[in-house]
Design a protein around this motif. Structure first.
Motif, PDB file in Angstrom:
ATOM      1  N   SER A 626       0.827  -1.207   0.000  1.00 27.40           N
ATOM      2  CA  SER A 626       0.000   0.000   0.000  1.00 27.40           C
ATOM      3  C   SER A 626       0.862   1.257   0.000  1.00 27.40           C
ATOM      4  CB  SER A 626      -0.922  -0.004   1.221  1.00 27.40           C
ATOM      5  OG  SER A 626      -0.166  -0.016   2.429  1.00 27.40           O
ATOM      6  N   MET A 627       1.997   1.214   0.713  1.00 26.13           N
ATOM      7  CA  MET A 627       2.904   2.364   0.702  1.00 26.13           C
ATOM      8  C   MET A 627       3.474   2.598  -0.684  1.00 26.13           C
ATOM      9  SD  MET A 627       4.993   1.827   4.271  1.00 26.13           S
ATOM     10  CE  MET A 627       6.213   3.027   3.742  1.00 26.13           C
ATOM     11  N   MET A 628       3.876   1.509  -1.360  1.00 27.89           N
ATOM     12  CA  MET A 628       4.432   1.645  -2.705  1.00 27.89           C
ATOM     13  C   MET A 628       3.389   2.187  -3.668  1.00 27.89           C
ATOM     14  SD  MET A 628       6.727  -1.842  -2.882  1.00 27.89           S
ATOM     15  CE  MET A 628       7.282  -1.526  -4.561  1.00 27.89           C
ATOM     16  N   ALA A 629       2.151   1.714  -3.543  1.00 26.44           N
ATOM     17  CA  ALA A 629       1.084   2.222  -4.416  1.00 26.44           C
ATOM     18  C   ALA A 629       0.830   3.704  -4.157  1.00 26.44           C
ATOM     19  CB  ALA A 629      -0.187   1.408  -4.202  1.00 26.44           C
ATOM     20  N   PHE A 630       0.847   4.088  -2.879  1.00 22.84           N
ATOM     21  CA  PHE A 630       0.631   5.498  -2.543  1.00 22.84           C
ATOM     22  C   PHE A 630       1.754   6.378  -3.078  1.00 22.84           C
ATOM     23  CE2 PHE A 630       1.737   8.935   0.433  1.00 22.84           C
ATOM     24  CZ  PHE A 630       0.632   9.750   0.252  1.00 22.84           C
TER      25      PHE A 630
END
Length: 688
Positions: A626-630
């Motif tokens: 989720s951090m990478m997507a954000f």
């Protein structure tokens, strides 16, 4: 020769030069697409016709290397593009000579036009400027084309690697077959990665490859491939870790290609628009002098000289800013010492070193600590003493150049007073030959009288009147004599006023102080620009951690070691952290957080601190996807915002030289001279 005919000739030369450049680039692209690494046919140098373009370039390279000055320039160009062809010397030589021939051909055409339009000292200045601009412009254009071509090829290669990995389930087999089936530079890079991974010492071979890798995507691909080969792939719910890593890299490449395409589209042609005014300063000046004779006084005066220099400075600054806006990598930082031979030589002079340190901030003070932190955050690979010497030399150079320019302007004004013909008060139309002859005779008489009274400021009306009676070839009537004496008095006063004023000294000191602070300003700008590169590297760290967290028996120290292998900007802090890791992991990671102030990096280190013993590495990075997507979506928005800002600034900067040429060099002086003429006519009407 009319101005329309001159403009037509200039445009024709530009069009012909552009067509020739496009033809050469087209030929090069066809040769590279057919066989980038094929050797040229052997050609006899003794008068036979060349049968192959590649062989001609190789032969030209050999001849050029025998010419002293040309060989130095060829080596500089070769060094600039050498990282693209690290393992193929013939291809490097062919591309080098292609770029050199394009630059020399373009420079020859532009120099011919400039010499025809503006012969004299102006031609030398403009020819030097064009040489620097063409060299930078063509090199950047060729490198940009090669980088974009490599990115497009990498998409096909990565897709082929995915397909073959599905077939065999082995990284080395997928890399080997993809490199054999592919063509172009991307296939060659994959082959180099395969050779590094299958060498007896993969770690050392990969370190060598990282030094010559053309971009960060290939470095990430090589590192991910090595990690999967060493630790094995893990099948997650979303699929293979290796294929997931390749997918992340492919997503990054798509974003980079779209960013480049949009930026190229919005900024295309602005470099040419910014540089075109260089060709038209001479024609505009000649046209204005012929059409409006009073403009000749402006162009010959100190103010006209300052205006011309200001326009050239605006053109140079606009071009440099456009080059900076069109750069795709916000910084080109590479780790390691960037020592300069000049810095080392100057540092050996004890007097110069002590003098520079006399003005620099002392160790232990707040300014010193701020400067050291700024050097570290901007990745300036300099000693503090070297920086102090550079600042002192820039201060002295700006001081000397400003004083020299001011003295030159005063000398220009003296020559204008002594030698320029005295114009009448007419506004329109050129002076006839008879009027011009009379004006020159008046100027010669004024010069003789001023030399007779020795340019003394204390020369009285009677002294000049007596000198005029002795030196005048014919007796003047009372009105003419009075006007001549008053004109000579004004000239003597103006001549004696050509000395440095107090405000010019203050201006010189301010420019010197600006030069002294220039390295600090550049480091501040560099630190700001590095933020985007730091986010690139953190996203790459997250890709590495997403693979390592699935491996069994993985420790925090091993993760920091892998991050150090991929690091460029964070190389130094990570190396210090590894050195201090044995003395206390918690303290080493805390020191790493303090040294790097980027919040995203600090959050990454916080998770590593949690994984030291409280929770597992997999649990610490459970929200990594989720951090990478954000971060990916955040960077997409940042890219869009930055491109819009660059496009707006680019249009403004690109057209500024043209506006400056039209208004500063023609419209405003013409309006100013019109007001002067109107005031003179008004005074004459009042005397009637």
């Amino acid at each position: 020769m009319s101005i329309k005919w001159l403009l037509l000739v200039v445009v024709s030369f530009c069009v012909v030069g552009l067509v020739i450049t496009l033809i050469i680039l087209r030929m090069l692209r066809q040769r590279e697409s057919t066989s980038m690494y094929a050797a040229g046919k052997i050609v006899n140098f003794q008068g036979k016709k060349y049968r192959d373009w590649g062989s001609f370039l190789l032969q030209t390279y050999q001849v050029g290397m025998k010419i002293p000055l040309l060989s130095t320039y060829i080596l500089q160009v070769q060094k600039r593009i050498s990282y693209r062809y690290a393992s193929d010397e013939p291809a490097l030589r062919r591309v080098t000579m292609t770029v050199v021939l394009i630059i020399m051909g373009g420079y020859g055409s532009v120099s011919t036009v400039l010499f025809w339009l503006q012969p004299g000292i102006t031609f030398i200045l403009l020819a030097t400027l064009c040489a620097i601009v063409l060299n930078s412009l063509v090199l950047d254009m060729c490198l940009s084309r090669m980088e974009k071509k490599l990115l497009v090829q990498m998409l096909d290669l990565f897709a082929d690697v995915r397909h073959r990995y599905h077939q065999h389930g082995m990284v080395e087999e997928a890399l080997y077959e993809a490199s054999e089936a592919g063509t172009g530079e991307a296939a060659e890079q994959v082959r180099l990665i395969y050779e590094a991974l299958t060498s007896p010492d993969p770690n050392e071979a990969l370190e060598r490859y990282y030094e010559v890798a053309p971009n960060r995507f290939l470095k990430g691909f090589a590192g991910v491939s090595y990690m999967v080969m060493e630790f094995g792939d893990k099948d997650k719910e979303q699929g293979s870790i290796y294929l997931k890593g390749i997918g992340n890299l492919t997503q990054e490449i798509h974003l980079e290609i779209l960013r480049r395409d949009r930026l190229d589209y919005l900024l295309q042609g602005l470099n040419v628009i910014a540089l075109v005014p260089v060709l038209f300063t001479g024609p505009i000046e000649r046209w204005a002098r012929v059409s409006f004779p009073t403009m000749d006084d402006f162009y010959r005066s100190k103010l006209g000289f300052i205006t011309k220099i200001s326009i050239y400075i605006i053109i140079i600054v606009a071009y440099l800013l456009l080059q900076r806006l069109q750069q795709y990598d916000e910084t080109r930082y590479r780790s390691g010492k960037k020592q300069s031979r000049l810095d080392r030589v100057l540092y050996k002079h004890i007097f110069l070193r002590r003098l520079a340190m006399l003005f620099a901030a002392k160790p232990g003070t707040t300014p010193y600590n701020q400067t050291i932190r700024l050097m570290r955050e901007s990745s300036t690979e300099l000693k503090y003493e070297w920086l102090a010497i550079r600042r002192l030399l820039l201060f002295a150079s700006c001081l000397v150049l400003t004083v020299g320019l001011i003295l030159l302007l005063h000398q220009v004004e003296r020559n204008h007073i002594l030698h320029d013909p005295i114009r009448d008060d007419r506004m329109f139309g050129a002076m006839s030959e008879a009027d011009l002859k009379v004006a020159r005779e008046k100027t010669a008489l004024d010069g003789k009288v001023m030399a007779y009274v020795e340019m003394k400021r204390a020369a009285t009306y009677e002294d000049i009147s007596n000198a005029l009676l002795q030196l005048a070839p014919a007796q003047l009537d009372h009105d003419a004599q009075t006007a001549t004496i008053q004109r000579i008095i004004d000239k003597i006063e103006s001549y004696n006023n050509q000395y440095m004023r107090w405000w010019e000294i203050v201006l010189t000191l301010l420019i010197g102080i600006g030069g002294y602070n220039l390295p600090i300003w550049l480091m501040l700008f560099q630190r700001k620009m590095r933020r985007l590169d730091m986010r690139h590297e953190i996203y790459q760290f997250q890709t590495v951690i997403s693979i390592l967290r699935e491996m069994d028996r993985m420790s925090v120290e091993e993760i920091v070691e892998w991050l150090n292998r991929f690091a460029v900007i964070f190389k130094r802090p990570l190396q210090k952290c590894l050195l201090h890791f044995e003395h206390g992991p918690e303290q080493a990671l805390e020191q790493l957080k303090e040294e790097v102030g980027l919040p995203e990096f600090q959050r990454l280190i916080d998770k590593l601190q949690l994984a030291l013993g409280k929770i597992s590495i997999r649990e610490a990075f459970d929200d990594l996807e989720s951090m990478m997507a954000f971060y990916f979506e955040q960077r997409k928005q940042e890219y869009s915002k930055i491109i819009d800002i660059k496009a707006g600034w680019g249009r403004t900067i690109g057209f500024t030289p043209m506006y400056a040429l039209i208004f500063m060099y023609l419209v405003i002086p013409l309006v100013g001279m019109s007001f002067v003429q109107m005031s003179m006519y008004y005074e004459q009407i009042q005397k009637l």
